[in-house]
Design an enzyme around this catalytic site. Structure first.
Site, PDB file in Angstrom:
ATOM      1  CG  ASP A  34      47.482  39.425  38.138  1.00 18.83           C
ATOM      2  OD1 ASP A  34      46.490  40.060  37.779  1.00 18.83           O
ATOM      3  OD2 ASP A  34      48.059  38.586  37.419  1.00 18.83           O
TER       4      ASP A  34
ATOM      5  CD  GLU B  21      39.286  39.701  48.342  1.00 17.66           C
ATOM      6  OE1 GLU B  21      39.119  39.706  47.114  1.00 17.66           O
ATOM      7  OE2 GLU B  21      38.363  39.851  49.146  1.00 17.66           O
ATOM      8  CG  ASP B  22      43.123  37.099  45.050  1.00 18.33           C
ATOM      9  OD1 ASP B  22      42.018  36.785  45.526  1.00 18.33           O
ATOM     10  OD2 ASP B  22      43.268  37.697  43.970  1.00 18.33           O
TER      11      ASP B  22
ATOM     12  NE  ARG C 229      47.612  37.265  41.933  1.00 15.53           N
ATOM     13  CZ  ARG C 229      46.536  37.731  42.528  1.00 15.53           C
ATOM     14  NH1 ARG C 229      45.348  37.299  42.152  1.00 15.53           N
ATOM     15  NH2 ARG C 229      46.613  38.614  43.501  1.00 15.53           N
TER      16      ARG C 229
ATOM     17  NE  ARG D 192      43.387  31.794  39.151  1.00 18.40           N
ATOM     18  CZ  ARG D 192      43.610  33.084  38.990  1.00 18.40           C
ATOM     19  NH1 ARG D 192      43.804  33.859  40.044  1.00 18.40           N
ATOM     20  NH2 ARG D 192      43.656  33.602  37.789  1.00 18.40           N
TER      21      ARG D 192
ATOM     22  CG  HIS E  68      38.469  34.733  43.148  1.00 19.88           C
ATOM     23  ND1 HIS E  68      39.160  35.867  42.796  1.00 19.88           N
ATOM     24  CD2 HIS E  68      39.390  33.757  43.283  1.00 19.88           C
ATOM     25  CE1 HIS E  68      40.450  35.592  42.701  1.00 19.88           C
ATOM     26  NE2 HIS E  68      40.623  34.321  42.992  1.00 19.88           N
TER      27      HIS E  68
ATOM     28  CB  CYS F 246      40.297  41.858  44.446  1.00 18.84           C
ATOM     29  SG  CYS F 246      40.152  43.130  43.224  1.00 18.84           S
TER      30      CYS F 246
HETATM   31  C1  CIR Z   1      43.898  37.116  38.653  1.00 16.19           C
HETATM   32  O1  CIR Z   1      43.462  36.524  37.667  1.00 16.19           O
HETATM   33  O2  CIR Z   1      44.397  36.530  39.606  1.00 16.19           O
HETATM   34  C2  CIR Z   1      43.812  38.634  38.686  1.00 16.19           C
HETATM   35  N1  CIR Z   1      43.945  39.133  37.352  1.00 16.19           N
HETATM   36  C3  CIR Z   1      42.496  39.086  39.279  1.00 16.19           C
HETATM   37  C4  CIR Z   1      42.369  38.743  40.733  1.00 16.19           C
HETATM   38  C5  CIR Z   1      41.159  39.331  41.356  1.00 16.19           C
HETATM   39  N2  CIR Z   1      41.109  38.998  42.715  1.00 16.19           N
HETATM   40  C6  CIR Z   1      40.013  39.138  43.469  1.00 16.19           C
HETATM   41  O3  CIR Z   1      38.968  39.522  42.975  1.00 16.19           O
HETATM   42  N3  CIR Z   1      40.089  38.773  44.728  1.00 16.19           N
END
Ligand code: CIR
Length: 254
Positions: free
Chosen positions: A59, A64-65, A84, A129, A159, A247
């Protein structure tokens, strides 16, 4: 300078976390879509910095996360998904040359996808999360910058920014039924069209144009009616992996 930090699509992207019942994304197509996304950011005036993907992190394109920029401070998160957590190090190594870094510590968890800064308010999704400790730690950091934090419980989506997206300084596009709209008092709210539920995503670019997903034309038309310019883009593989347009980048000024 307006920087956009992005990270490439890993070879293992077909093993990215997907919603229950969702399909696996296709790596080669995702790479082409990601390249186009980067070119759109460049064309809009962002200095795009490309971080190489790491195949141990399916991922990792969802950069962004891993960090939230609050003025001169970069907050390195502690992602809610354990798989992650290791994504943050490479991102912090880049951000440290431009920003003062702070970190979210255990037991806190926070995903950047839950953080939306509008004016002097930092809205943070309380989601599967991002937990109370992570939100509280972020609250202390943003208070030092003179900003206030507003927690927003999020239902039925990954999110906060899966469901609430700013398209200018005072307008949000929101998926009905996912958040308490009363928490956004004073802001203009546009509803996502019910036939396009969970398909709209948006990213405000430096030029003022808003990049939008091409699978939500009715919702995008509602935004255009307000005099906001939109630019549709195909990111089918990113949507398949439960991502959106914010993201894939961390936008900040240096
Ligand atoms: C997840 O589940 O963490 C990733 N497949 C998708 C994350 C998307 N992140 C975002 O929109 N900020």
């Amino acid at each position: 300078m307006d920087r956009a930090l992005v990270r490439g699509v890993s070879e293992s992207f077909d093993r990215a976390i997907v919603r229950e019942g969702g399909r696996a994304p296709e790596v080669a197509l995702a790479r082409r879509q990601h390249d186009l996304y980067c070119r759109r950011l460049e064309a809009a005036g962002h200095a795009v910095e490309r971080l190489a993907p790491d195949d141990s992190y399916p991922d990792c394109v969802f950069v962004e996360d891993t960090a939230v920029v609050v003025g001169p401070v970069g907050v390195v998160t502690r992602p809610g998904a354990e798989s992650r957590r290791g994504e943050t190090f490479a991102v912090a190594e880049v951000l440290v040359s431009d920003l003062v870094l702070r970190t979210i510590e255990a037991p806190g968890t926070l995903d950047g996808g839950d953080v939306m800064i509008l004016g002097d308010t930092v809205f943070v999704g309380r989601s599967s999360r991002s937990n109370d400790s992570g939100i509280e730690q972020l609250g202390d950091i943003v208070a030092e910058q003179g900003l206030r934090l507003q927690a927003v419980p999020v239902e039925g989506v990954l999110h906060l920014k899966s469901a609430v997206l700013p398209v200018d300084d005072e307008t949000l596009v929101l998926t009905p039924g996912t958040v308490d709209e009363g928490l956004f008092a004073g802001l203009r709210i546009v509803h996502e069209d019910s036939r396009e539920r969970h398909r709209f995503s948006a990213l405000r670019m430096r030029s003022g144009t808003v990049l939008v997903t091409d699978v939500a034309p009715r919702t995008s038309a509602r935004v255009e009616t307000l005099g906001i310019e939109v630019e549709p883009i195909d990111v089918s593989e990113i949507l398949a992996a439960d991502g959106g347009l914010t993201c894939m980048s961390i936008l900040y000024k240096v």
